[in-house]
Design a protein around this motif. Sequence first.
Motif, PDB file in Angstrom:
ATOM      1  N   ALA A   1      -4.998   3.228 -18.116  1.00 53.79           N
ATOM      2  CA  ALA A   1      -5.157   1.930 -17.465  1.00 53.79           C
ATOM      3  C   ALA A   1      -6.032   1.069 -18.365  1.00 53.79           C
ATOM      4  O   ALA A   1      -6.634   1.565 -19.318  1.00 53.79           O
ATOM      5  N   LEU A   2      -6.116  -0.208 -18.051  1.00 52.53           N
ATOM      6  CA  LEU A   2      -6.978  -1.100 -18.825  1.00 52.53           C
ATOM      7  C   LEU A   2      -8.448  -0.883 -18.487  1.00 52.53           C
ATOM      8  O   LEU A   2      -9.328  -1.148 -19.301  1.00 52.53           O
ATOM      9  N   GLU A   3      -8.704  -0.362 -17.273  1.00 53.83           N
ATOM     10  CA  GLU A   3     -10.074  -0.094 -16.843  1.00 53.83           C
ATOM     11  C   GLU A   3     -10.091   1.151 -15.972  1.00 53.83           C
ATOM     12  O   GLU A   3      -9.215   1.331 -15.130  1.00 53.83           O
ATOM     13  N   MET A   4     -11.085   1.999 -16.172  1.00 52.97           N
ATOM     14  CA  MET A   4     -11.284   3.169 -15.322  1.00 52.97           C
ATOM     15  C   MET A   4     -12.740   3.225 -14.891  1.00 52.97           C
ATOM     16  O   MET A   4     -13.638   3.086 -15.706  1.00 52.97           O
ATOM     17  N   ARG A   5     -12.925   3.447 -13.594  1.00 56.44           N
ATOM     18  CA  ARG A   5     -14.261   3.573 -13.023  1.00 56.44           C
ATOM     19  C   ARG A   5     -14.384   5.004 -12.506  1.00 56.44           C
ATOM     20  O   ARG A   5     -13.607   5.425 -11.642  1.00 56.44           O
ATOM     21  N   TYR A   6     -15.362   5.747 -13.031  1.00 57.12           N
ATOM     22  CA  TYR A   6     -15.559   7.125 -12.630  1.00 57.12           C
ATOM     23  C   TYR A   6     -16.879   7.236 -11.888  1.00 57.12           C
ATOM     24  O   TYR A   6     -17.924   6.794 -12.368  1.00 57.12           O
TER      25      TYR A   6
ATOM     26  N   ASN B   1       0.849  -1.194   0.000  1.00 60.77           N
ATOM     27  CA  ASN B   1       0.000   0.000   0.000  1.00 60.77           C
ATOM     28  C   ASN B   1       0.879   1.236   0.000  1.00 60.77           C
ATOM     29  O   ASN B   1       1.899   1.288   0.657  1.00 60.77           O
ATOM     30  N   PHE B   2       0.441   2.245  -0.698  1.00 57.19           N
ATOM     31  CA  PHE B   2       1.202   3.489  -0.785  1.00 57.19           C
ATOM     32  C   PHE B   2       0.219   4.635  -0.881  1.00 57.19           C
ATOM     33  O   PHE B   2      -0.622   4.655  -1.761  1.00 57.19           O
ATOM     34  N   MET B   3       0.272   5.540   0.041  1.00 59.35           N
ATOM     35  CA  MET B   3      -0.617   6.703   0.007  1.00 59.35           C
ATOM     36  C   MET B   3       0.206   7.909  -0.373  1.00 59.35           C
ATOM     37  O   MET B   3       1.208   8.209   0.246  1.00 59.35           O
ATOM     38  N   PHE B   4      -0.200   8.584  -1.383  1.00 57.32           N
ATOM     39  CA  PHE B   4       0.536   9.718  -1.912  1.00 57.32           C
ATOM     40  C   PHE B   4      -0.441  10.851  -2.127  1.00 57.32           C
ATOM     41  O   PHE B   4      -1.399  10.709  -2.856  1.00 57.32           O
ATOM     42  N   VAL B   5      -0.262  11.947  -1.465  1.00 56.44           N
ATOM     43  CA  VAL B   5      -1.178  13.072  -1.587  1.00 56.44           C
ATOM     44  C   VAL B   5      -0.444  14.210  -2.276  1.00 56.44           C
ATOM     45  O   VAL B   5       0.611  14.644  -1.830  1.00 56.44           O
ATOM     46  N   LEU B   6      -1.001  14.641  -3.382  1.00 56.30           N
ATOM     47  CA  LEU B   6      -0.416  15.756  -4.123  1.00 56.30           C
ATOM     48  C   LEU B   6      -1.179  17.025  -3.769  1.00 56.30           C
ATOM     49  O   LEU B   6      -2.377  17.123  -4.012  1.00 56.30           O
ATOM     50  N   LEU B   7      -0.495  17.937  -3.132  1.00 62.53           N
ATOM     51  CA  LEU B   7      -1.131  19.203  -2.778  1.00 62.53           C
ATOM     52  C   LEU B   7      -0.631  20.262  -3.742  1.00 62.53           C
ATOM     53  O   LEU B   7       0.550  20.561  -3.794  1.00 62.53           O
TER      54      LEU B   7
ATOM     55  N   TYR C   1      -7.988   8.068  -7.539  1.00 64.03           N
ATOM     56  CA  TYR C   1      -7.683   9.484  -7.666  1.00 64.03           C
ATOM     57  C   TYR C   1      -8.950  10.305  -7.457  1.00 64.03           C
ATOM     58  O   TYR C   1      -9.965  10.081  -8.109  1.00 64.03           O
ATOM     59  N   ASN C   2      -8.908  11.261  -6.532  1.00 63.16           N
ATOM     60  CA  ASN C   2     -10.014  12.184  -6.316  1.00 63.16           C
ATOM     61  C   ASN C   2      -9.747  13.404  -7.186  1.00 63.16           C
ATOM     62  O   ASN C   2      -8.807  14.156  -6.930  1.00 63.16           O
ATOM     63  N   VAL C   3     -10.576  13.603  -8.221  1.00 67.01           N
ATOM     64  CA  VAL C   3     -10.339  14.668  -9.187  1.00 67.01           C
ATOM     65  C   VAL C   3     -10.578  16.055  -8.605  1.00 67.01           C
ATOM     66  O   VAL C   3     -10.010  17.028  -9.092  1.00 67.01           O
ATOM     67  N   GLU C   4     -11.389  16.150  -7.556  1.00 61.54           N
ATOM     68  CA  GLU C   4     -11.646  17.447  -6.931  1.00 61.54           C
ATOM     69  C   GLU C   4     -10.495  17.840  -6.001  1.00 61.54           C
ATOM     70  O   GLU C   4      -9.977  18.953  -6.054  1.00 61.54           O
ATOM     71  N   LYS C   5     -10.076  16.935  -5.141  1.00 61.17           N
ATOM     72  CA  LYS C   5      -9.031  17.213  -4.148  1.00 61.17           C
ATOM     73  C   LYS C   5      -7.629  16.958  -4.661  1.00 61.17           C
ATOM     74  O   LYS C   5      -6.651  17.299  -4.002  1.00 61.17           O
ATOM     75  N   GLN C   6      -7.508  16.315  -5.839  1.00 64.14           N
ATOM     76  CA  GLN C   6      -6.223  15.965  -6.439  1.00 64.14           C
ATOM     77  C   GLN C   6      -5.394  15.091  -5.499  1.00 64.14           C
ATOM     78  O   GLN C   6      -4.197  15.278  -5.359  1.00 64.14           O
TER      79      GLN C   6
ATOM     80  N   ARG D   1     -16.579  12.076  -7.011  1.00 60.63           N
ATOM     81  CA  ARG D   1     -15.517  12.676  -7.811  1.00 60.63           C
ATOM     82  C   ARG D   1     -14.260  11.791  -7.808  1.00 60.63           C
ATOM     83  O   ARG D   1     -13.136  12.267  -7.741  1.00 60.63           O
ATOM     84  N   THR D   2     -14.481  10.474  -7.868  1.00 59.40           N
ATOM     85  CA  THR D   2     -13.396   9.516  -7.771  1.00 59.40           C
ATOM     86  C   THR D   2     -13.199   8.768  -9.085  1.00 59.40           C
ATOM     87  O   THR D   2     -14.157   8.301  -9.696  1.00 59.40           O
ATOM     88  N   LEU D   3     -11.949   8.643  -9.467  1.00 55.03           N
ATOM     89  CA  LEU D   3     -11.548   7.888 -10.643  1.00 55.03           C
ATOM     90  C   LEU D   3     -10.668   6.743 -10.151  1.00 55.03           C
ATOM     91  O   LEU D   3      -9.660   6.981  -9.477  1.00 55.03           O
ATOM     92  N   THR D   4     -11.062   5.505 -10.442  1.00 53.27           N
ATOM     93  CA  THR D   4     -10.276   4.339 -10.038  1.00 53.27           C
ATOM     94  C   THR D   4      -9.714   3.682 -11.280  1.00 53.27           C
ATOM     95  O   THR D   4     -10.470   3.276 -12.173  1.00 53.27           O
TER      96      THR D   4
END
Length: 161
Positions: free
Chosen positions: A98-103, A4-10, A132-137, A108-111
């Motif tokens: 990716a091979l699959e994206m779920r929006y 697991n890796f949590m990476f937050v881009l501010l 990826y949360n497209v609103e909060k980045q 506001r989540t893209l998996t």
Amino acid sequence: MKTNFMFVLLLCSSSLMAAAPDYTQKIQIDADNLVSVEENVLTYRSNVVITQGSMQMKADQLEINARAGKGKEIYLATGKPVTYSQMQADGKTVTAQALEMRYEPLSRTLTLTGDAELTQSGSVVKASSIKYNVEKQQLSAESDKTKRVTTIFTPEEKNNP
């Protein structure tokens, strides 16, 4: 064992943004075929393009599941690969594939799953799956035991006088 890796881009957000946020705009779908219309499920095939504001996703197939009710739709795009791009408030573009994206517009989540890769501000994250949360980045990445999460940071270029 999963890694697991949590990476937050501010990133700096501009309060002077002229346009409404992408997630408040209508979603448009263009495709060669609408092949299946079941109760509350639509399936589009071939050259599928999903657009919402500056956000654009391209896929081979798209299934929209609206069984949970209006405003709670789930968009499941598949392809080799599915691609995603979106302009951020600072003018930089986020891209992904990716091979699959779920929006899920409501959260506001893209998996991204299957050889997932997301590029933002010159940095790249590669993993088995990326959320990826497209609103909060914000993003989190996870890989299985045969593959690790990889992040590549690109240093900012300095302007020399």
